[in-house]
Write a protein that holds these residues in place. Structure first.
Motif, PDB file in Angstrom:
ATOM      1  N   MET A 103      29.909  34.917 -32.590  1.00 37.23           N
ATOM      2  CA  MET A 103      29.717  34.272 -31.290  1.00 37.23           C
ATOM      3  C   MET A 103      28.545  33.288 -31.388  1.00 37.23           C
ATOM      4  O   MET A 103      27.536  33.560 -32.007  1.00 37.23           O
ATOM      5  CB  MET A 103      29.409  35.329 -30.219  1.00 37.23           C
ATOM      6  N   LYS A 104      28.738  32.107 -30.726  1.00 40.07           N
ATOM      7  CA  LYS A 104      27.689  31.082 -30.772  1.00 40.07           C
ATOM      8  C   LYS A 104      26.473  31.562 -30.011  1.00 40.07           C
ATOM      9  O   LYS A 104      26.566  32.370 -29.101  1.00 40.07           O
ATOM     10  CB  LYS A 104      28.202  29.765 -30.182  1.00 40.07           C
ATOM     11  N   SER A 105      25.345  30.968 -30.356  1.00 42.16           N
ATOM     12  CA  SER A 105      24.092  31.367 -29.714  1.00 42.16           C
ATOM     13  C   SER A 105      24.086  30.960 -28.247  1.00 42.16           C
ATOM     14  O   SER A 105      24.663  29.940 -27.849  1.00 42.16           O
ATOM     15  CB  SER A 105      22.904  30.736 -30.440  1.00 42.16           C
ATOM     16  N   LEU A 106      23.449  31.763 -27.437  1.00 41.45           N
ATOM     17  CA  LEU A 106      23.411  31.541 -25.987  1.00 41.45           C
ATOM     18  C   LEU A 106      22.717  30.227 -25.646  1.00 41.45           C
ATOM     19  O   LEU A 106      23.115  29.497 -24.729  1.00 41.45           O
ATOM     20  CB  LEU A 106      22.690  32.713 -25.304  1.00 41.45           C
ATOM     21  N   ILE A 107      21.696  29.881 -26.410  1.00 43.50           N
ATOM     22  CA  ILE A 107      20.948  28.655 -26.111  1.00 43.50           C
ATOM     23  C   ILE A 107      21.816  27.423 -26.275  1.00 43.50           C
ATOM     24  O   ILE A 107      21.701  26.449 -25.535  1.00 43.50           O
ATOM     25  CB  ILE A 107      19.675  28.570 -26.990  1.00 43.50           C
ATOM     26  N   PHE A 108      22.756  27.449 -27.256  1.00 49.86           N
ATOM     27  CA  PHE A 108      23.635  26.305 -27.453  1.00 49.86           C
ATOM     28  C   PHE A 108      24.577  26.150 -26.261  1.00 49.86           C
ATOM     29  O   PHE A 108      24.825  25.036 -25.786  1.00 49.86           O
ATOM     30  CB  PHE A 108      24.427  26.471 -28.743  1.00 49.86           C
ATOM     31  N   TYR A 109      25.096  27.261 -25.770  1.00 52.36           N
ATOM     32  CA  TYR A 109      25.985  27.203 -24.606  1.00 52.36           C
ATOM     33  C   TYR A 109      25.258  26.608 -23.402  1.00 52.36           C
ATOM     34  O   TYR A 109      25.809  25.789 -22.657  1.00 52.36           O
ATOM     35  CB  TYR A 109      26.482  28.611 -24.259  1.00 52.36           C
ATOM     36  N   ILE A 110      24.017  27.040 -23.217  1.00 50.05           N
ATOM     37  CA  ILE A 110      23.251  26.524 -22.063  1.00 50.05           C
ATOM     38  C   ILE A 110      22.989  25.035 -22.199  1.00 50.05           C
ATOM     39  O   ILE A 110      23.146  24.261 -21.260  1.00 50.05           O
ATOM     40  CB  ILE A 110      21.922  27.299 -21.926  1.00 50.05           C
ATOM     41  N   LEU A 111      22.617  24.620 -23.429  1.00 50.09           N
ATOM     42  CA  LEU A 111      22.347  23.200 -23.652  1.00 50.09           C
ATOM     43  C   LEU A 111      23.591  22.351 -23.465  1.00 50.09           C
ATOM     44  O   LEU A 111      23.538  21.264 -22.900  1.00 50.09           O
ATOM     45  CB  LEU A 111      21.774  23.000 -25.060  1.00 50.09           C
ATOM     46  N   VAL A 112      24.740  22.837 -23.940  1.00 44.45           N
ATOM     47  CA  VAL A 112      25.978  22.093 -23.778  1.00 44.45           C
ATOM     48  C   VAL A 112      26.347  21.988 -22.308  1.00 44.45           C
ATOM     49  O   VAL A 112      26.788  20.956 -21.815  1.00 44.45           O
ATOM     50  CB  VAL A 112      27.117  22.755 -24.585  1.00 44.45           C
ATOM     51  N   PHE A 113      26.142  23.084 -21.574  1.00 43.42           N
ATOM     52  CA  PHE A 113      26.540  23.119 -20.166  1.00 43.42           C
ATOM     53  C   PHE A 113      25.721  22.136 -19.319  1.00 43.42           C
ATOM     54  O   PHE A 113      26.233  21.539 -18.389  1.00 43.42           O
ATOM     55  CB  PHE A 113      26.371  24.548 -19.632  1.00 43.42           C
ATOM     56  N   ILE A 114      24.444  21.940 -19.655  1.00 39.56           N
ATOM     57  CA  ILE A 114      23.608  21.067 -18.834  1.00 39.56           C
ATOM     58  C   ILE A 114      23.537  19.648 -19.407  1.00 39.56           C
ATOM     59  O   ILE A 114      22.776  18.820 -18.934  1.00 39.56           O
ATOM     60  CB  ILE A 114      22.167  21.634 -18.728  1.00 39.56           C
ATOM     61  N   ALA A 144      35.234  19.693 -18.282  1.00 34.13           N
ATOM     62  CA  ALA A 144      36.268  20.686 -18.613  1.00 34.13           C
ATOM     63  C   ALA A 144      36.279  20.978 -20.114  1.00 34.13           C
ATOM     64  O   ALA A 144      36.443  22.139 -20.532  1.00 34.13           O
ATOM     65  CB  ALA A 144      37.632  20.181 -18.154  1.00 34.13           C
ATOM     66  N   GLU A 145      36.117  19.941 -20.918  1.00 37.66           N
ATOM     67  CA  GLU A 145      36.097  20.133 -22.372  1.00 37.66           C
ATOM     68  C   GLU A 145      34.884  20.950 -22.787  1.00 37.66           C
ATOM     69  O   GLU A 145      34.950  21.751 -23.736  1.00 37.66           O
ATOM     70  CB  GLU A 145      36.083  18.768 -23.055  1.00 37.66           C
ATOM     71  N   GLU A 146      33.757  20.730 -22.087  1.00 38.07           N
ATOM     72  CA  GLU A 146      32.565  21.528 -22.380  1.00 38.07           C
ATOM     73  C   GLU A 146      32.787  22.990 -22.034  1.00 38.07           C
ATOM     74  O   GLU A 146      32.330  23.892 -22.764  1.00 38.07           O
ATOM     75  CB  GLU A 146      31.378  20.960 -21.600  1.00 38.07           C
ATOM     76  N   ARG A 147      33.478  23.266 -20.945  1.00 38.90           N
ATOM     77  CA  ARG A 147      33.795  24.667 -20.613  1.00 38.90           C
ATOM     78  C   ARG A 147      34.717  25.286 -21.648  1.00 38.90           C
ATOM     79  O   ARG A 147      34.580  26.470 -22.009  1.00 38.90           O
ATOM     80  CB  ARG A 147      34.425  24.728 -19.226  1.00 38.90           C
ATOM     81  N   LYS A 148      35.676  24.501 -22.134  1.00 42.93           N
ATOM     82  CA  LYS A 148      36.594  25.012 -23.166  1.00 42.93           C
ATOM     83  C   LYS A 148      35.829  25.314 -24.452  1.00 42.93           C
ATOM     84  O   LYS A 148      36.128  26.305 -25.140  1.00 42.93           O
ATOM     85  CB  LYS A 148      37.685  23.980 -23.439  1.00 42.93           C
TER      86      LYS A 148
END
Length: 472
Positions: free
Chosen positions: A1-12, A412-416
């Motif tokens: 699983m990818k790191s949580l910090i990357f998900y947060i950075l991508v989302f914002i 949407a692509e970022e959520r995917k």
């Protein structure tokens, strides 16, 4: 699983960058500076000053005139003659000239007709042209034409000022476009930097392949390259804008880095250039300064044509002067003492006069053709620009919707990607299309602004609040 910090950075990554502290100069404020201080605007005022000087000069033809003619000849201790002739003339509108004179002559060898009483001889009379020069003469024609030239100069001055304001407005829009492009690239650079840092941390955590970091780095450098190009473009457009900014005593000023254009110019341009209502109904063109200028020119040529017609008449000047030795007694002026004369001249073929008249008629026809052509051209240009504005408004609306749709697709692509169903390649692809659509929207907005400015320029509105800070 990818790191949580990357998900947060991508989302914002789609969030806006905080604006630096800056001062906004609106189009209205900018044009006010141009109108008040620009040297070319001041140069346009010289056209009006020149016409006023010419009008003053033409009025000088009706100024009263004092003439003194004094001649004396002495030879071998003999006074041959000593002649004095002083005249006061008052020219009038219809070619009639009033004249009063004093004549005193003495000497051993005077012409007998020059003999006058020892105290001198006074005369008061009038000179009347009964054919050529009565109803219209060169003096009258020049004054009438000078008055028309002054009105024509006001219309020409308005056109000159309108053109410089138009050029200054286009420069402001170019500056605005460069600023918007830079801000867009700055925003997308921030997104690319966030993604690169996130991918890098994921790679260091062993959750992302090294190739992803390379792809993120390429995207980041591309954004940096585009931002640098946009920065240079903005600097050049700001320097170009500075060409129109002056202060008192013809002092040029330069736009500072913290001065930015008004990004809401599209919403306010109608009121700034006073074309909001005119886009719907531009009304009558009779008050257009170009047509007014041509009409004044035509009227001036018609005056000249009347003068040329008048020159076909014979020149017949009548003169009558009452004579008196005692001018202080009005009854001393009587019909029993007078000096009169008539001067008649008439060219037999009138070739010069007929040639002048024909040339003037050709000038009149030339201006009439130009007037009709200009009127039709203005109507067609106005209608064409009006339709273009309406079309660009619709295109701008559609482009804004397209940009929003691309933003939605990117989110949407970022959520995917968050769910592990997409890749960095697809996100970069979506963002590239968003960048292209954003730049197209900026260009289209600039086209709409430029076309509105062209509408302002072709109308040359006389009641524009910027153009006419003071009524002529």
């Amino acid at each position: 699983m990818k790191s949580l910090i990357f998900y947060i950075l991508v989302f914002i990554s789609g969030s806006l960058v905080a604006q630096e502290s800056s001062s906004v100069i609106t189009l209205s404020e900018y044009l006010s500076y141009v109108k008040k201080y620009h040297p070319i605007v001041k140069q346009a005022n010289l056209v009006l000053n020149e016409s006023e000087a010419k009008l003053l000069k033409s009025r000088g033809a009706f100024d009263p005139k004092l003439e003194v003619d004094y001649n004396r000849k002495t030879f071998k201790s003999k006074e041959y003659f000593d002649k004095l002739n002083a005249t006061f003339k008052i020219p009038t509108w219809y070619g009639i000239e009033f004249k009063a004179s004093f004549e005193e002559n003495e000497g051993l060898f005077l012409n007998p007709e020059a003999n006058v009483p020892n105290e001198g001889l006074y005369s008061a009379g009038v000179s009347i042209p009964v054919a050529r020069g009565l109803l219209i003469n060169s003096r009258m024609a020049v004054l009438k034409q000078s008055k028309l030239f002054l009105k024509q100069a006001k219309a020409d001055r308005q056109l000159l000022i309108n053109n410089i304001l138009y050029e200054a407005t286009l420069t402001y829009f170019k500056w605005l476009q460069s600023y918007n492009e830079k801000q867009a690239y700055k925003e997308f650079l921030t997104n690319a930097d966030i993604r690169f840092n996130g991918i890098k941390k994921s790679f260091e955590a062993g959750e992302a392949p090294a190739i992803d970091t390379l792809e993120a780095k390429i995207a980041l450098n591309n954004r940096k390259l585009n931002l640098e190009k946009a920065r240079i473009k903005l600097i050049k457009s700001a320097l170009e804008l500075s060409n129109y900014l002056w202060l008192n005593e013809d002092t040029p000023i330069e736009i500072k880095d913290n001065i930015i254009p008004d990004t809401n110019t599209l919403e306010t341009i109608g009121n700034t250039l006073n074309v909001s209502d005119v886009i719907i109904d531009y009304g009558d063109l009779n008050n257009h300064p170009k047509l007014k200028s041509l009409n004044y020119k035509l009227k001036g040529l018609n005056i000249e044509k009347r003068l040329k017609y008048n020159n076909l008449l014979p020149k017949i000047d009548l003169q009558y002067n009452f004579l008196s030795q005692t001018p202080e007694l009005l009854r001393s002026f009587s019909t029993s003492a007078y000096k009169s004369g008539v001067n008649i001249s008439f060219p037999l073929f009138l070739r010069k006069e007929r040639g002048d008249l024909k040339l003037t008629k050709l000038k009149v026809q030339d201006v009439q053709f130009e007037l009709k052509t200009t009127e039709i051209t203005l109507k067609n240009k106005i209608e064409a620009i009006k339709q273009e504005i309406l079309s660009l408004q619709q295109q701008n609306k559609l482009t804004s919707e397209i940009v929003e749709d691309y933003k939605t697709m990117l989110r949407a692509e970022e959520r995917k990607l968050f769910l592990g169903e997409s890749s960095l390649f697809l996100i970069n692809s979506r963002e590239s299309k968003l960048i292209d659509s954003k730049l197209k929207a900026i260009t289209l907005e600039n086209n709409l602004l430029n076309t509105t400015a062209s509408f302002f320029n072709i109308l040359a509105l006389s009641d524009d609040p910027i153009v006419n800070e003071k009524k002529d």
